[in-house]
Design a protein around this motif. Structure first.
Motif, PDB file in Angstrom:
ATOM      1  N   GLU A  16       0.777  -1.267   0.165  1.00 32.72           N
ATOM      2  CA  GLU A  16      -0.114   0.251   0.082  1.00 32.72           C
ATOM      3  C   GLU A  16       0.701   1.294   0.054  1.00 32.72           C
ATOM      4  O   GLU A  16       0.323   2.342  -0.159  1.00 32.72           O
ATOM      5  CB  GLU A  16      -0.785  -0.107   1.181  1.00 32.72           C
ATOM      6  CG  GLU A  16      -1.915  -1.004   0.949  1.00 32.72           C
ATOM      7  CD  GLU A  16      -2.681  -1.139   2.373  1.00 32.72           C
ATOM      8  OE1 GLU A  16      -2.596  -0.186   3.295  1.00 32.72           O
ATOM      9  OE2 GLU A  16      -3.475  -2.032   2.757  1.00 32.72           O
ATOM     10  N   LEU A  17       2.123   1.037  -0.075  1.00 34.67           N
ATOM     11  CA  LEU A  17       2.995   2.318   0.403  1.00 34.67           C
ATOM     12  C   LEU A  17       3.766   2.696  -0.997  1.00 34.67           C
ATOM     13  O   LEU A  17       3.889   1.640  -1.934  1.00 34.67           O
ATOM     14  CB  LEU A  17       3.866   2.073   1.328  1.00 34.67           C
ATOM     15  CG  LEU A  17       3.412   1.724   2.606  1.00 34.67           C
ATOM     16  CD1 LEU A  17       4.684   1.388   3.602  1.00 34.67           C
ATOM     17  CD2 LEU A  17       2.731   2.842   3.320  1.00 34.67           C
ATOM     18  N   LEU A  25      10.450   3.497   5.397  1.00 36.62           N
ATOM     19  CA  LEU A  25      10.067   2.553   6.446  1.00 36.62           C
ATOM     20  C   LEU A  25      11.066   1.665   6.903  1.00 36.62           C
ATOM     21  O   LEU A  25      11.371   1.013   7.758  1.00 36.62           O
ATOM     22  CB  LEU A  25       8.893   1.981   6.258  1.00 36.62           C
ATOM     23  CG  LEU A  25       8.037   1.004   7.231  1.00 36.62           C
ATOM     24  CD1 LEU A  25       7.680   1.809   8.448  1.00 36.62           C
ATOM     25  CD2 LEU A  25       6.666   0.421   6.282  1.00 36.62           C
ATOM     26  N   GLU A  26      11.661   0.931   5.715  1.00 33.06           N
ATOM     27  CA  GLU A  26      12.759  -0.040   5.812  1.00 33.06           C
ATOM     28  C   GLU A  26      13.846   0.731   6.641  1.00 33.06           C
ATOM     29  O   GLU A  26      14.553  -0.134   7.437  1.00 33.06           O
ATOM     30  CB  GLU A  26      13.147  -0.625   4.524  1.00 33.06           C
ATOM     31  CG  GLU A  26      11.965  -1.454   3.885  1.00 33.06           C
ATOM     32  CD  GLU A  26      11.766  -2.737   4.539  1.00 33.06           C
ATOM     33  OE1 GLU A  26      12.721  -3.165   5.388  1.00 33.06           O
ATOM     34  OE2 GLU A  26      10.664  -3.331   4.769  1.00 33.06           O
ATOM     35  N   GLY A  27      14.265   1.693   6.336  1.00 32.90           N
ATOM     36  CA  GLY A  27      15.470   2.351   6.952  1.00 32.90           C
ATOM     37  C   GLY A  27      15.280   2.607   8.305  1.00 32.90           C
ATOM     38  O   GLY A  27      16.140   2.119   9.153  1.00 32.90           O
ATOM     39  N   VAL A  54       8.288  10.403   6.519  1.00 37.56           N
ATOM     40  CA  VAL A  54       8.098  10.252   7.830  1.00 37.56           C
ATOM     41  C   VAL A  54       6.734  10.717   8.320  1.00 37.56           C
ATOM     42  O   VAL A  54       6.119   9.923   8.849  1.00 37.56           O
ATOM     43  CB  VAL A  54       9.222  10.813   8.825  1.00 37.56           C
ATOM     44  CG1 VAL A  54       8.787  10.810  10.320  1.00 37.56           C
ATOM     45  CG2 VAL A  54      10.403   9.972   8.345  1.00 37.56           C
ATOM     46  N   ASN A  55       6.365  12.025   7.954  1.00 37.27           N
ATOM     47  CA  ASN A  55       4.966  12.375   8.280  1.00 37.27           C
ATOM     48  C   ASN A  55       3.910  11.448   7.854  1.00 37.27           C
ATOM     49  O   ASN A  55       2.978  11.434   8.371  1.00 37.27           O
ATOM     50  CB  ASN A  55       4.857  13.921   8.009  1.00 37.27           C
ATOM     51  CG  ASN A  55       5.969  15.039   8.612  1.00 37.27           C
ATOM     52  OD1 ASN A  55       6.467  14.555   9.538  1.00 37.27           O
ATOM     53  ND2 ASN A  55       6.093  16.073   8.235  1.00 37.27           N
ATOM     54  N   LEU A  63       4.826   4.510  11.783  1.00 37.64           N
ATOM     55  CA  LEU A  63       5.953   5.126  12.601  1.00 37.64           C
ATOM     56  C   LEU A  63       5.367   5.928  13.708  1.00 37.64           C
ATOM     57  O   LEU A  63       4.350   6.566  13.730  1.00 37.64           O
ATOM     58  CB  LEU A  63       6.781   6.181  11.777  1.00 37.64           C
ATOM     59  CG  LEU A  63       7.575   5.363  10.703  1.00 37.64           C
ATOM     60  CD1 LEU A  63       8.261   6.478   9.824  1.00 37.64           C
ATOM     61  CD2 LEU A  63       8.551   4.275  11.104  1.00 37.64           C
ATOM     62  N   VAL A  64       6.115   5.913  14.937  1.00 39.21           N
ATOM     63  CA  VAL A  64       5.708   6.844  16.089  1.00 39.21           C
ATOM     64  C   VAL A  64       7.208   7.532  16.648  1.00 39.21           C
ATOM     65  O   VAL A  64       8.284   7.031  16.285  1.00 39.21           O
ATOM     66  CB  VAL A  64       5.305   6.007  17.127  1.00 39.21           C
ATOM     67  CG1 VAL A  64       3.696   5.627  16.819  1.00 39.21           C
ATOM     68  CG2 VAL A  64       6.085   4.781  17.582  1.00 39.21           C
ATOM     69  N   GLU A  65       7.064   8.497  17.099  1.00 40.02           N
ATOM     70  CA  GLU A  65       8.160   9.098  17.794  1.00 40.02           C
ATOM     71  C   GLU A  65       8.178   8.623  19.203  1.00 40.02           C
ATOM     72  O   GLU A  65       7.212   8.362  20.142  1.00 40.02           O
ATOM     73  CB  GLU A  65       8.010  10.792  18.028  1.00 40.02           C
ATOM     74  CG  GLU A  65       8.161  11.356  16.645  1.00 40.02           C
ATOM     75  CD  GLU A  65       8.108  12.772  16.690  1.00 40.02           C
ATOM     76  OE1 GLU A  65       7.753  13.459  17.821  1.00 40.02           O
ATOM     77  OE2 GLU A  65       8.162  13.614  15.839  1.00 40.02           O
ATOM     78  N   SER A  66       9.643   8.220  19.582  1.00 37.14           N
ATOM     79  CA  SER A  66       9.789   7.385  20.984  1.00 37.14           C
ATOM     80  C   SER A  66      10.804   7.893  21.586  1.00 37.14           C
ATOM     81  O   SER A  66      11.952   7.485  21.475  1.00 37.14           O
ATOM     82  CB  SER A  66       9.644   6.016  20.726  1.00 37.14           C
ATOM     83  OG  SER A  66      10.030   5.449  21.874  1.00 37.14           O
ATOM     84  N   GLY A  67      10.741   9.068  22.450  1.00 40.96           N
ATOM     85  CA  GLY A  67      11.911   9.888  23.038  1.00 40.96           C
ATOM     86  C   GLY A  67      12.493  10.500  22.230  1.00 40.96           C
ATOM     87  O   GLY A  67      12.088  10.974  21.091  1.00 40.96           O
TER      88      GLY A  67
END
Length: 84
Positions: A16-17, A25-27, A54-55, A63-67
């Motif tokens: 779908e991407l 995403l793979e990176g 990314v957005n 993807l999420v921001e985690s810290g």
């Protein structure tokens, strides 16, 4: 070992991407936890081509921001990204 349903779900997501979204995403998947600048360096792409992808992936909840961490060259805090 990857379970079959996990592999099938990953394949569904990837179909779908767009090409650049898949690349980003793979990176992130390879780097595990990275900033946008880390990802830009890893993929050898300019930051202004990484950030929109990314957005988009964050809006799709892939993807999420985690810290965060301090960028040593700018001394500013940067969000860390990870695959959901």
């Amino acid at each position: 070992m990857i379970k079959q349903h996990s592999l099938e779900a990953w394949i569904d997501i990837c179909t779908e991407l767009g090409r650049r979204q898949k690349e980003v995403l793979e990176g992130v998947k390879r780097l595990k936890l990275c900033t946008r600048l880390d990802l830009s360096d890893h993929l050898n792409k300019p930051i202004n081509s990484i950030t929109p992808r990314v957005n988009e992936l964050m809006r799709k909840n892939l993807l999420v921001e985690s810290g965060s961490k301090i960028n040593p060259s700018t001394n500013k805090r940067a969000a860390l990204l990870m695959v959901v």
